[in-house]
Design an enzyme around this catalytic site. Structure first.
Site: not given
Ligand code: GRF
Length: 211
Positions: A7-9, A85-86, A102, A104
């Site tokens: 969940g860093s994003n 992841m789905r 999303n 990527h």
């Molecule tokens: C990121 O690399 C994003 O681009 C991909 O999954 C990863 C998620 O990382 N879709 P985080 O869980 O947000 O750290």
């Protein structure tokens, strides 16, 4: 926001809100993984969290209908996938047309699907990056909102390239959400148009206050 892992994003968006760079509210974190570190982040910031376990549902449609219902209950305006992841089901896509984003870790349309960074390394590209896009029924095929590029170095590993890309992800994702929140994104065909910032425009056209 929907997340399955660290969940860093998710955190980058929370941080942008706290820093006053993004005017938005995270209504809920929904995860399909009871072990996701994103849950801990939600807890730290008093964000409502719902674990939706796919094995509790009789079908994929029922699983996504349940997520759509959690979102609808909270009057959610935008669904942000942050390492979810789905492959998103039609039920959810239809409930939020062009309202699901999303991120990527590659420059789409190159290297969709899993391990975008490794795909880029294996292919030998010299530039890679990340892409924020609206979600459609395909895998990483929806209209592109923002992209950012990084160099690929000859001695990069999957780890070093992923880290360089991730730093940019954390910048462009809050920016994409901000553009959406300001009502500046429109989709025509498969092209996302970004309206000018009216405040900036006015300041340039009309630098002096009216008398
Ligand atoms: C990121 O690399 C994003 O681009 C991909 O999954 C990863 C998620 O990382 N879709 P985080 O869980 O947000 O750290």
């Amino acid at each position: 926001m929907l997340a399955s892992g660290r969940g860093s994003n998710f955190q980058a968006i929370i941080d942008a809100i706290h820093a006053g760079k993004l005017s938005a509210e995270v209504a809920v974190l929904i995860t399909d993984n009871p072990g996701a570190f994103a849950i801990e982040r939600a807890r730290q910031h008093n964000i409502d969290c719902v674990v939706v376990n796919p094995s509790d549902f009789s079908s994929r449609d029922a699983f996504y209908a349940s997520i759509a219902e959690e979102l609808r209950k909270r009057n959610t305006g935008l669904v942000v996938l942050a390492g979810f992841m789905r492959i998103v089901g039609k039920v959810l896509i239809d409930a939020y047309p062009y309202k699901i984003m999303n991120i990527h870790p590659a420059l789409l349309p190159s290297f969709p699907g899993l391990h975008g960074q490794k795909q880029a390394l294996d292919h030998g590209v010299k530039i890679s990056g990340c892409t924020v896009h609206f979600v459609d029924a395909g895998i990483d095929t929806g209209p592109i909102i923002i992209q950012a590029a990084v160099p690929v170095h000859h001695d990069d590993s999957e780890r070093t390239l992923s880290d360089r890309i991730l730093a940019l992800e954390h910048r462009i994702y809050p920016e994409a959400v901000r553009l959406f929140a300001e009502g500046r994104l429109s989709v025509r065909g498969r092209v996302v148009h970004i309206a000018e910032d009216r405040h900036v425009e006015q300041a340039v056209i009309n630098p002096l206050p009216r008398t």
